[in-house]
Design a protein around this motif. Structure first.
Motif, short mmCIF file in Angstrom:
data_model
loop_
_atom_site.label_atom_id
_atom_site.label_comp_id
_atom_site.label_asym_id
_atom_site.label_seq_id
_atom_site.Cartn_x
_atom_site.Cartn_y
_atom_site.Cartn_z
N GLY A 7 0.80 -1.23 0.00
CA GLY A 7 0.00 0.00 0.00
C GLY A 7 0.83 1.27 0.00
N GLY A 8 0.32 2.26 0.74
CA GLY A 8 0.87 3.62 0.71
C GLY A 8 2.35 3.69 1.03
N ARG A 11 4.36 2.67 -2.08
CA ARG A 11 4.12 3.71 -3.10
C ARG A 11 4.90 4.99 -2.77
NH1 ARG A 11 -1.24 5.49 -1.68
NH2 ARG A 11 -0.06 6.87 -0.34
N ASP A 12 4.76 5.48 -1.54
CA ASP A 12 5.38 6.76 -1.20
C ASP A 12 6.91 6.66 -1.22
OD1 ASP A 12 2.87 7.74 -1.05
OD2 ASP A 12 2.80 7.98 1.13
N ASP A 23 1.72 -0.50 6.46
CA ASP A 23 0.76 -1.61 6.56
C ASP A 23 1.41 -2.86 5.98
OD1 ASP A 23 -1.39 -0.10 7.56
OD2 ASP A 23 -1.75 0.70 5.55
N ARG A 65 -13.21 -7.39 -0.49
CA ARG A 65 -13.24 -6.12 0.23
C ARG A 65 -14.54 -5.46 -0.14
NH1 ARG A 65 -7.87 -4.29 1.28
NH2 ARG A 65 -6.52 -5.99 0.67
N PHE A 74 -14.02 -2.02 5.76
CA PHE A 74 -14.25 -3.15 4.87
C PHE A 74 -14.98 -4.27 5.59
CE2 PHE A 74 -9.96 -1.95 3.09
CZ PHE A 74 -10.49 -1.31 2.01
N ARG A 90 -7.38 -7.27 -5.45
CA ARG A 90 -8.60 -6.64 -4.94
C ARG A 90 -8.34 -5.27 -4.33
NH1 ARG A 90 -13.16 -9.31 -5.03
NH2 ARG A 90 -13.03 -11.39 -5.88
N ARG A 91 -7.15 -4.74 -4.50
CA ARG A 91 -6.87 -3.39 -4.01
C ARG A 91 -7.33 -2.35 -5.04
NH1 ARG A 91 -3.43 -3.07 0.57
NH2 ARG A 91 -3.29 -5.18 1.37
N ASP A 92 -7.30 -1.07 -4.64
CA ASP A 92 -7.89 -0.04 -5.50
C ASP A 92 -7.06 0.28 -6.75
OD1 ASP A 92 -5.98 1.22 -3.92
OD2 ASP A 92 -7.36 2.70 -3.05
N ASN A 96 -1.09 1.29 -5.61
CA ASN A 96 -1.28 0.89 -4.21
C ASN A 96 -1.23 -0.63 -4.07
OD1 ASN A 96 -1.67 3.49 -3.41
ND2 ASN A 96 -3.91 3.39 -3.38
N ASP A 131 -16.04 -1.24 -3.72
CA ASP A 131 -16.09 -0.19 -2.69
C ASP A 131 -16.25 1.18 -3.35
OD1 ASP A 131 -15.89 1.45 -0.54
OD2 ASP A 131 -13.84 0.89 0.00
N ARG A 134 -13.91 4.31 -3.33
CA ARG A 134 -12.71 4.43 -4.15
C ARG A 134 -12.82 5.55 -5.18
NH1 ARG A 134 -11.65 -2.06 -4.61
NH2 ARG A 134 -10.38 -2.21 -2.73
N ARG A 137 -11.57 8.26 -3.24
CA ARG A 137 -10.13 8.06 -3.02
C ARG A 137 -9.34 8.47 -4.25
NH1 ARG A 137 -7.89 4.81 0.99
NH2 ARG A 137 -6.44 3.79 -0.43
N ARG A 144 -3.64 14.92 -3.64
CA ARG A 144 -2.40 14.70 -2.89
C ARG A 144 -1.18 14.72 -3.81
NH1 ARG A 144 -0.59 9.93 0.62
NH2 ARG A 144 1.56 10.58 0.94
N1 LIG Z 1 -11.02 1.61 -0.18
C1 LIG Z 1 -9.79 1.15 -0.13
C2 LIG Z 1 -8.92 1.54 0.90
C3 LIG Z 1 -7.63 1.02 0.94
N2 LIG Z 1 -7.23 0.12 0.00
C4 LIG Z 1 -5.88 -0.47 0.06
O1 LIG Z 1 -5.36 -0.36 1.37
C5 LIG Z 1 -4.14 0.40 1.37
C6 LIG Z 1 -4.06 1.27 2.61
O2 LIG Z 1 -5.14 2.21 2.64
P1 LIG Z 1 -5.03 3.63 3.32
O3 LIG Z 1 -4.18 3.56 4.52
O4 LIG Z 1 -6.40 4.19 3.43
O5 LIG Z 1 -4.34 4.53 2.21
P2 LIG Z 1 -2.85 4.65 1.73
O6 LIG Z 1 -2.76 4.11 0.35
O7 LIG Z 1 -1.90 4.10 2.74
O8 LIG Z 1 -2.71 6.20 1.53
P3 LIG Z 1 -2.39 7.31 2.62
O9 LIG Z 1 -0.91 7.47 2.56
O10 LIG Z 1 -3.12 8.50 2.10
O11 LIG Z 1 -2.92 6.82 3.93
C7 LIG Z 1 -4.18 1.18 0.06
O12 LIG Z 1 -2.89 1.51 -0.38
C8 LIG Z 1 -4.87 0.19 -0.85
O13 LIG Z 1 -3.97 -0.81 -1.26
C9 LIG Z 1 -8.09 -0.25 -1.02
O14 LIG Z 1 -7.71 -1.03 -1.87
N3 LIG Z 1 -9.35 0.26 -1.06
#
Ligand SMILES: Nc1ccn([C@@H]2O[C@H](COP(=O)(O)OP(=O)(O)OP(=O)(O)O)[C@@H](O)[C@H]2O)c(=O)n1
Length: 410
Positions: A7-8, A11-12, A23, A65, A74, A90-92, A96, A131, A134, A137, A144
C-alpha cells in the motif's frame, strides 16, 4: 508465513515521499497462529492484527473487500490459502498494489511501478467497484499528488462514472465521505479533488451544494472570466498555501460562498445577502456528512462574516466589537486568526490577486488584541453584573476607536 509491506508505504517510498503509516499483509497464516505469536486482533470480525512490539498493522491476505451500509470500513474475508496476488488484485489502484518482501524485493503483478513512473492512477481489476469510496479516493489521490502531475486512466474514469451512475455512492456512510474530504482539504491542491469528482459526476452526489456553484457567475468587477465554482477551487488552494494541512480552514474556504448559488441571477450578479443564503446549504452539508462541530462552527462564521472582514475599515467601532462577540472570540481567541485566514484566501483566490496584500488580516488581529486588553480588572469599583459588562464593552469600543485613529494618523 510470509510478510509483505504493502500500500501507501511502498508507493510513497518509490515516489521519494516521506514515510507515513506502514501496513503489512500476511500470507499463509491463520488468525490463531498470529494470536499465538503475540499479535493483537483489532476488531472482532476484522482480520487485522497489531504487531506485539511495533503496534503496526498486519492484515491477513483477503479475498474480498466490501463496504456495506452502516459500516465504516471493509467487510473482509481472509483465509490461509489466499495468495498475495489475490490480495493485491482486490486493491484499489495499481500504484497501491505493490508489495515488498522482507528482503526488499518488489512484487508487482499489476505494473504499479510502471504506472507510478507514468503518473497514472489506474484501477487494478473489476473488484475496484466493490467499494464506492474508491471514487472519492481517486479524487483525493489526485489532490495529494497534484504537484507530480498524475492523471486518471481513461478506463478507470469510465468505471468511476459507471459507479456514480449506478447510484452506489449514495450508500456510502457519511464518516467515510468526510474522511476523504478532510484528507483532500489537508492536501496542497483541493482543486484537483473537486475537478476529478466533477469529471466523473460524483461531486453532484457527494457535495451537491458545492457542485451548484459551477456555472454561477462571479461579480463582473472581480473576475468575469471564471465562475464561482472555479473561484472556490482557487480559494481552497490558497487556503492550503496559507494554512498547510489545516482542514478546518479548508472546510470554511470550501463552503463560505455556498449562498451564491441561491441569490437571484441577473446580468451583473451582486450576490446580495449570499452570506445569509449560504447558511442553510452549509448546515445541510455539515449534518449529512456529520462534519465535526468545530469545522461547522468556523465555516458558519466564515460564511456570515467574510464580507464584514473584507470591509473592516468601513465598520463602526462598536460593530467591530460585535463581530468579535458574535464569533465568541473572547472565549475562543484563535477564531480571529482562523477567520482572517479564510478571508485572506477568499481575497487572494481571485484571478490576478494571488500576490496581493490583505491588510484586513493583521488589522482584525490588532483590534482584537486591543479589545481583549480591556478586562474586569480595569474596573475594581464595579461589582460583577450587567453594569460591569456594559463598562467593559464601552471601554473596548473606545480602545478600538483609539487604536484606529492613532494608526490612521501615523
Ligand atoms: N477503499 C480502499 C482503501 C484502501 N485500500 C488499500 O489499502 C491500502 C491502505 O489504505 P489507506 O491507509 O487508506 O491509504 P494509503 O494508500 O496508505 O494512503 P495514505 O498514505 O493516504 O494513507 C491502500 O494503499 C490500498 O492498497 C483499497 O484497496 N481500497
Amino acid at each position: 508465513m510470509q510478510v509483505y509491506l504493502v500500500g501507501g508505504a511502498v508507493r510513497d517510498a518509490l515516489l521519494g515521499l516521506p514515510p507515513g503509516d506502514r501496513d503489512f499483509v500476511v500470507v499463509g497464516a491463520t488468525p490463531e497462529q498470529l494470536l499465538t505469536l503475540g499479535y493483537r486482533q483489532v476488531g472482532r470480525d476484522f482480520p487485522v492484527f497489531l504487531h506485539p512490539q511495533t503496534g503496526e498493522e498486519y492484515a491477513l491476505a483477503r479475498t474480498e473487500r466490501k463496504s456495506g451500509r452502516g459500516y465504516t470500513g471493509f467487510v473482509v474475508h481472509a483465509a490461509p490459502d489466499v495468495t498475495l496476488e489475490d490480495d493485491l488484485r482486490r486493491r484499489d489502484f495499481t500504484i497501491n498494489a505493490i508489495a515488498q518482501a522482507e528482503d526488499g524485493t518488489l512484487i508487482d503483478p499489476y505494473n504499479g511501478v510502471r504506472d507510478l513512473h507514468a503518473r497514472v492512477l489506474r484501477h487494478v481489476s473489476d473488484a475496484f467497484a466493490e467499494d464506492p469510496l474508491r471514487v472519492l479516493r481517486a479524487a483525493r489521490f489526485m489532490a495529494r499528488f497534484a504537484a507530480l502531475g498524475f492523471t486518471i486512466a481513461p478506463e478507470t474514469l469510465a468505471l468511476m462514472r459507471a459507479m456514480v451512475d449506478s447510484g452506489e455512492l449514495e450508500a456510502l456512510v457519511p464518516e467515510r465521505v468526510w474522511q476523504e474530504l478532510s484528507r483532500a482539504l489537508r492536501s496542497a491542491r483541493t482543486s484537483a479533488f473537486l475537478c476529478a469528482l466533477r469529471e466523473c459526476g460524483a461531486l453532484k452526489v457527494a457535495l451537491p451544494e458545492v457542485d451548484a456553484l459551477y456555472g454561477v457567475p462571479q461579480r463582473a468587477e472581480y473576475h468575469p472570466e471564471i465562475d464561482t465554482g472555479r473561484h472556490i477551487e482557487l480559494v481552497c488552494d490558497m487556503a492550503a498555501t496559507l494554512a498547510p494541512g489545516d482542514d478546518l480552514i479548508g472546510f470554511a474556504a470550501l463552503t463560505h460562498d455556498l449562498g451564491k448559488a441561491l441569490t437571484p441571477a441577473d446580468e451583473l450578479p451582486k450576490h446580495v445577502m449570499h452570506e445569509q443564503h449560504g447558511i442553510p446549504p452549509l448546515q445541510a452539508l455539515a449534518a449529512r456528512l456529520k462534519v465535526p462541530t468545530e469545522h461547522r462552527q468556523l465555516a458558519e462564521i466564515a460564511c456570515r462574516e467574510h464580507l464584514n472582514v473584507h470591509r473592516l475599515h468601513e465598520l463602526r467601532d462598536d460593530t467591530v466589537l460585535r463581530l468579535f462577540e458574535r464569533i465568541d472570540a473572547f472565549r475562543k481567541p484563535e477564531r480571529v486568526r482562523q477567520l482572517a485566514l479564510v478571508c485572506e484566501a477568499d481575497k487572494r483566490g481571485r484571478a490576478g490577486l494571488e500576490d496581493s496584500a490583505y491588510p484586513q488580516a493583521a488589522e482584525l488581529q490588532r483590534l482584537f488584541e486591543v479589545a481583549r486588553g480591556v478586562t474586569a480588572g480595569d474596573f475594581p469599583d464595579i461589582a460583577p453584573g450587567p453594569a460591569l459588562g456594559e463598562a467593559i464593552r464601552k471601554a473596548r469600543v473606545m480602545a478600538i476607536a483609539k487604536a484606529r485613529t492613532s494608526s490612521s494618523r501615523a
